[in-house]
Design a protein around this motif. Structure first.
Motif, PDB file in Angstrom:
ATOM      1  N   ALA A  42      12.598 -15.486  29.313  1.00 44.67           N
ATOM      2  CA  ALA A  42      13.851 -16.247  29.383  1.00 44.67           C
ATOM      3  C   ALA A  42      14.586 -16.182  28.046  1.00 44.67           C
ATOM      4  O   ALA A  42      15.812 -15.997  28.017  1.00 44.67           O
ATOM      5  CB  ALA A  42      13.569 -17.694  29.771  1.00 44.67           C
ATOM      6  N   ALA A  43      13.856 -16.306  26.951  1.00 42.81           N
ATOM      7  CA  ALA A  43      14.481 -16.235  25.624  1.00 42.81           C
ATOM      8  C   ALA A  43      15.053 -14.846  25.365  1.00 42.81           C
ATOM      9  O   ALA A  43      16.130 -14.705  24.769  1.00 42.81           O
ATOM     10  CB  ALA A  43      13.472 -16.616  24.551  1.00 42.81           C
ATOM     11  N   GLU A  50       0.766 -16.970  31.262  1.00 44.22           N
ATOM     12  CA  GLU A  50       1.899 -16.805  32.178  1.00 44.22           C
ATOM     13  C   GLU A  50       3.052 -17.734  31.808  1.00 44.22           C
ATOM     14  O   GLU A  50       4.219 -17.326  31.830  1.00 44.22           O
ATOM     15  CB  GLU A  50       1.446 -17.007  33.619  1.00 44.22           C
ATOM     16  N   GLN A  51       2.742 -18.971  31.444  1.00 45.01           N
ATOM     17  CA  GLN A  51       3.794 -19.911  31.049  1.00 45.01           C
ATOM     18  C   GLN A  51       4.491 -19.433  29.784  1.00 45.01           C
ATOM     19  O   GLN A  51       5.718 -19.457  29.696  1.00 45.01           O
ATOM     20  CB  GLN A  51       3.199 -21.315  30.845  1.00 45.01           C
ATOM     21  N   LYS A  52       3.718 -18.990  28.803  1.00 46.06           N
ATOM     22  CA  LYS A  52       4.296 -18.479  27.555  1.00 46.06           C
ATOM     23  C   LYS A  52       5.161 -17.260  27.830  1.00 46.06           C
ATOM     24  O   LYS A  52       6.251 -17.117  27.279  1.00 46.06           O
ATOM     25  CB  LYS A  52       3.171 -18.141  26.568  1.00 46.06           C
ATOM     26  N   ASN A  53       4.681 -16.389  28.698  1.00 38.59           N
ATOM     27  CA  ASN A  53       5.412 -15.164  29.019  1.00 38.59           C
ATOM     28  C   ASN A  53       6.743 -15.486  29.701  1.00 38.59           C
ATOM     29  O   ASN A  53       7.755 -14.846  29.405  1.00 38.59           O
ATOM     30  CB  ASN A  53       4.550 -14.262  29.907  1.00 38.59           C
ATOM     31  N   ILE A  54       6.752 -16.470  30.581  1.00 38.70           N
ATOM     32  CA  ILE A  54       7.992 -16.877  31.249  1.00 38.70           C
ATOM     33  C   ILE A  54       9.004 -17.347  30.214  1.00 38.70           C
ATOM     34  O   ILE A  54      10.187 -16.969  30.271  1.00 38.70           O
ATOM     35  CB  ILE A  54       7.708 -17.970  32.306  1.00 38.70           C
ATOM     36  N   TYR A  97       1.451  -7.947  28.446  1.00 38.51           N
ATOM     37  CA  TYR A  97       2.273  -7.976  29.654  1.00 38.51           C
ATOM     38  C   TYR A  97       3.180  -6.749  29.579  1.00 38.51           C
ATOM     39  O   TYR A  97       3.844  -6.531  28.567  1.00 38.51           O
ATOM     40  CB  TYR A  97       3.124  -9.244  29.710  1.00 38.51           C
ATOM     41  N   MET A  98       3.197  -5.943  30.643  1.00 39.97           N
ATOM     42  CA  MET A  98       4.070  -4.770  30.690  1.00 39.97           C
ATOM     43  C   MET A  98       4.962  -4.864  31.909  1.00 39.97           C
ATOM     44  O   MET A  98       4.474  -5.054  33.029  1.00 39.97           O
ATOM     45  CB  MET A  98       3.250  -3.486  30.766  1.00 39.97           C
TER      46      MET A  98
END
Length: 155
Positions: free
Chosen positions: A55-56, A47-51, A111-112
């Motif tokens: 953002a990027a 989840e942290q990586k996905n956030i 993640y979709m």
């Protein structure tokens, strides 16, 4: 002499058994329950990586697709590419890989974003027949919310 041959045969059978078990482990993939457990164990990191990836993407910054051992994936892939942020987004984290060259296959966590129209199956095991029939197979199975496990086959 017979005793030496029996010992050699026993050693050979033990070594052959070990190689067969190691080969099976090397070329088998996690099932649905193992993938779910893997995701739940690594969920905060995913989840942290996905956030940070989302953002990027919003800022149109470069995103490294290399693996991250802390999160638990070998490489990641984002679709559609960076230039189409209005399209439904799929981020695939490739976690378990097997095979050699174009005979590669594996599983991962995806993640979709809402609106993604990917092919869904109830479990990873339910994908088996379709995966063997289709070259370049990719199927998804729900885990929780916008998180899915997926199976891919390159051959």
């Amino acid at each position: 002499m017979k005793r030496v041959l029996k010992i050699l045969l026993a050693v050979f059978l033990i070594l052959a058994s070990i190689l067969i078990v190691m080969g099976y482990k090397q070329f088998s993939l996690p099932d649905s329950s193992e993938m779910k457990a893997f995701f739940l164990e690594h969920r905060p990191a995913f989840e942290q990586k996905n956030i940070s990836i989302l953002a990027a993407l919003k800022q149109r910054e470069h995103i490294s697709t290399a693996g991250d051992a802390e999160v638990g994936y070998k490489w990641l892939q984002i679709e559609p590419d960076y230039d189409q942020p209005e399209q439904p987004l799929v981020i695939r984290y490739y976690t378990h890989l097997r095979g050699i060259g174009v005979g590669g296959f594996g599983t991962g966590i995806a993640y979709m974003s809402p609106g993604a129209t990917e092919r869904l199956y109830p479990t990873l095991e339910a994908m088996g027949t379709d995966a063997k029939k289709t070259e370049g197979f990719l199927g998804y199975s729900p885990i929780s919310g916008n998180w899915y496990s997926f199976r891919w086959e390159a051959d």
